[in-house]
Write a protein that holds these residues in place. Structure first.
Motif, PDB file in Angstrom:
ATOM      1  N   GLN A   1      72.598 -37.391  40.865  1.00 38.49           N
ATOM      2  CA  GLN A   1      72.441 -38.650  40.132  1.00 38.49           C
ATOM      3  C   GLN A   1      71.035 -38.842  40.047  1.00 38.49           C
ATOM      4  N   THR A   2      70.478 -39.665  39.287  1.00 37.75           N
ATOM      5  CA  THR A   2      69.324 -40.166  38.881  1.00 37.75           C
ATOM      6  C   THR A   2      68.911 -41.457  38.715  1.00 37.75           C
ATOM      7  N   THR A   3      67.853 -41.877  39.232  1.00 40.55           N
ATOM      8  CA  THR A   3      67.383 -43.331  38.840  1.00 40.55           C
ATOM      9  C   THR A   3      65.833 -43.391  38.701  1.00 40.55           C
ATOM     10  N   ASN A   4      65.328 -44.167  37.961  1.00 41.69           N
ATOM     11  CA  ASN A   4      63.976 -44.179  38.102  1.00 41.69           C
ATOM     12  C   ASN A   4      63.449 -45.660  38.470  1.00 41.69           C
ATOM     13  N   SER A   5      64.171 -46.266  39.389  1.00 46.33           N
ATOM     14  CA  SER A   5      63.920 -47.368  39.769  1.00 46.33           C
ATOM     15  C   SER A   5      64.304 -47.299  41.548  1.00 46.33           C
ATOM     16  N   GLY A   6      63.309 -47.801  42.361  1.00 45.78           N
ATOM     17  CA  GLY A   6      63.771 -48.238  43.784  1.00 45.78           C
ATOM     18  C   GLY A   6      64.685 -49.246  44.001  1.00 45.78           C
ATOM     19  N   LYS A   7      64.763 -50.201  43.236  1.00 47.93           N
ATOM     20  CA  LYS A   7      65.710 -51.236  43.291  1.00 47.93           C
ATOM     21  C   LYS A   7      67.178 -50.812  42.726  1.00 47.93           C
ATOM     22  N   GLU A   8      67.116 -49.984  41.920  1.00 50.03           N
ATOM     23  CA  GLU A   8      68.284 -49.307  41.402  1.00 50.03           C
ATOM     24  C   GLU A   8      68.939 -48.572  42.471  1.00 50.03           C
ATOM     25  N   CYS A   9      67.976 -47.840  43.209  1.00 50.92           N
ATOM     26  CA  CYS A   9      68.552 -46.968  44.336  1.00 50.92           C
ATOM     27  C   CYS A   9      69.244 -47.780  45.430  1.00 50.92           C
ATOM     28  N   VAL A  10      68.551 -48.732  45.917  1.00 51.61           N
ATOM     29  CA  VAL A  10      69.369 -49.765  46.721  1.00 51.61           C
ATOM     30  C   VAL A  10      70.544 -50.068  46.307  1.00 51.61           C
ATOM     31  N   LYS A  11      70.647 -50.738  45.150  1.00 54.42           N
ATOM     32  CA  LYS A  11      71.773 -50.979  44.701  1.00 54.42           C
ATOM     33  C   LYS A  11      72.964 -49.974  44.455  1.00 54.42           C
ATOM     34  N   LEU A  12      72.629 -48.758  44.204  1.00 50.44           N
ATOM     35  CA  LEU A  12      73.542 -47.715  44.167  1.00 50.44           C
ATOM     36  C   LEU A  12      73.923 -47.311  45.691  1.00 50.44           C
ATOM     37  N   LEU A  13      73.067 -47.519  46.613  1.00 48.30           N
ATOM     38  CA  LEU A  13      73.616 -47.292  47.819  1.00 48.30           C
ATOM     39  C   LEU A  13      74.504 -48.360  48.501  1.00 48.30           C
ATOM     40  N   GLY A  14      74.333 -49.452  47.870  1.00 47.16           N
ATOM     41  CA  GLY A  14      75.212 -50.731  48.224  1.00 47.16           C
ATOM     42  C   GLY A  14      76.569 -50.730  47.605  1.00 47.16           C
ATOM     43  N   ASP A  15      76.843 -49.776  46.692  1.00 44.32           N
ATOM     44  CA  ASP A  15      77.906 -49.742  45.714  1.00 44.32           C
ATOM     45  C   ASP A  15      78.848 -48.770  46.714  1.00 44.32           C
ATOM     46  N   LYS A  16      80.001 -49.176  47.050  1.00 44.56           N
ATOM     47  CA  LYS A  16      81.181 -48.599  47.838  1.00 44.56           C
ATOM     48  C   LYS A  16      81.121 -47.368  47.411  1.00 44.56           C
ATOM     49  N   ASN A  17      81.276 -47.095  45.956  1.00 49.57           N
ATOM     50  CA  ASN A  17      81.398 -45.574  45.352  1.00 49.57           C
ATOM     51  C   ASN A  17      80.419 -44.843  45.197  1.00 49.57           C
ATOM     52  N   GLY A  18      79.071 -45.232  45.610  1.00 52.55           N
ATOM     53  CA  GLY A  18      78.102 -44.594  45.578  1.00 52.55           C
ATOM     54  C   GLY A  18      77.779 -43.702  46.852  1.00 52.55           C
ATOM     55  N   ARG A  19      78.540 -42.760  47.269  1.00 51.99           N
ATOM     56  CA  ARG A  19      78.501 -42.014  48.390  1.00 51.99           C
ATOM     57  C   ARG A  19      77.263 -40.667  48.179  1.00 51.99           C
ATOM     58  N   PHE A  20      76.285 -40.503  48.817  1.00 46.49           N
ATOM     59  CA  PHE A  20      75.463 -39.508  48.700  1.00 46.49           C
ATOM     60  C   PHE A  20      75.451 -38.713  49.826  1.00 46.49           C
ATOM     61  N   ASP A  21      75.132 -37.413  49.784  1.00 46.35           N
ATOM     62  CA  ASP A  21      74.908 -36.709  50.996  1.00 46.35           C
ATOM     63  C   ASP A  21      73.319 -36.544  51.275  1.00 46.35           C
ATOM     64  N   LEU A  22      72.468 -36.729  50.333  1.00 43.98           N
ATOM     65  CA  LEU A  22      71.047 -36.794  50.651  1.00 43.98           C
ATOM     66  C   LEU A  22      70.351 -37.726  49.419  1.00 43.98           C
ATOM     67  N   ILE A  23      69.337 -38.153  49.985  1.00 43.85           N
ATOM     68  CA  ILE A  23      68.389 -39.050  48.837  1.00 43.85           C
ATOM     69  C   ILE A  23      67.115 -38.132  48.728  1.00 43.85           C
ATOM     70  N   LEU A  24      66.721 -37.805  47.620  1.00 42.66           N
ATOM     71  CA  LEU A  24      65.141 -37.337  47.302  1.00 42.66           C
ATOM     72  C   LEU A  24      64.470 -38.598  46.694  1.00 42.66           C
ATOM     73  N   LEU A  25      63.495 -39.006  47.402  1.00 43.74           N
ATOM     74  CA  LEU A  25      62.912 -40.469  47.095  1.00 43.74           C
ATOM     75  C   LEU A  25      61.404 -40.150  47.030  1.00 43.74           C
ATOM     76  N   ASP A  26      60.730 -40.465  45.769  1.00 47.05           N
ATOM     77  CA  ASP A  26      59.421 -40.704  45.253  1.00 47.05           C
ATOM     78  C   ASP A  26      58.696 -41.764  46.253  1.00 47.05           C
ATOM     79  N   VAL A  27      57.752 -41.427  46.935  1.00 45.77           N
ATOM     80  CA  VAL A  27      57.189 -42.733  47.630  1.00 45.77           C
ATOM     81  C   VAL A  27      56.295 -43.747  46.952  1.00 45.77           C
ATOM     82  N   ALA A  28      55.619 -43.141  45.757  1.00 51.39           N
ATOM     83  CA  ALA A  28      54.434 -43.689  44.945  1.00 51.39           C
ATOM     84  C   ALA A  28      55.010 -44.124  43.692  1.00 51.39           C
ATOM     85  N   MET A  29      55.991 -45.255  43.857  1.00 46.75           N
ATOM     86  CA  MET A  29      56.832 -45.875  42.544  1.00 46.75           C
ATOM     87  C   MET A  29      56.149 -47.226  42.489  1.00 46.75           C
ATOM     88  N   PRO A  30      55.790 -47.736  41.180  1.00 51.81           N
ATOM     89  CA  PRO A  30      55.410 -49.014  41.001  1.00 51.81           C
ATOM     90  C   PRO A  30      56.459 -50.248  41.260  1.00 51.81           C
TER      91      PRO A  30
END
Length: 136
Positions: A42-71
């Protein structure tokens, strides 16, 4: 589908990876590489959306690949929020960046993240191999 050493396939199905980068081309390429290697992505282009997905009870992930330098809300902001809210195990987050930003010289970044930082262009075999190492 090409078989990759350390393939994520198991009796429970595919491992799920969340790819977060503000560059659509990077998330699209990374998704193609990982899905070819047998992961569900699953992809997202936003750090805030990432946090939202992680807070969602249905958003179970085994790994996150996270860009450091996002505006706006950077990858480091995501890590700080994830740590404070205990949304996801930090050991299952891999930071990646194509930049040589000054934050890479930060002592905490070097100490904690050095083994989970991909600082280079995306290489298909390395990305699949590193994902398998952390997911398994």
């Amino acid at each position: 589908m090409t078989s990759v050493p350390g393939s994520p396939m198991n009796n429970n199905g595919k491992k799920r990876i969340l790819v977060v980068d503000d560059d659509f081309n990077i998330t699209e390429l990374t998704q193609i590489i990982l899905e070819t290697a047998g992961y569900e992505c699953q992809t997202t282009n936003s750090g805030k959306e990432c946090v939202k997905l992680l807070g969602d009870k249905n958003g179970r992930f085994d790994l996150i690949l996270l860009d450091v330098a996002m505006p706006g809300f950077s990858g480091l902001d995501v890590v700080k929020t994830v740590k404070e809210q205990k949304l996801f195990p930090l050991k299952r987050i891999v930071l990646f960046t194509a930049s040589s930003a000054p934050f890479l010289e930060d002592k905490e970044i070097k100490r904690y993240w050095r083994s989970r930082l991909l600082q280079e262009t995306i290489q298909e075999t390395r990305l699949a191999k590193r994902s398998a190492e952390i997911c398994n």
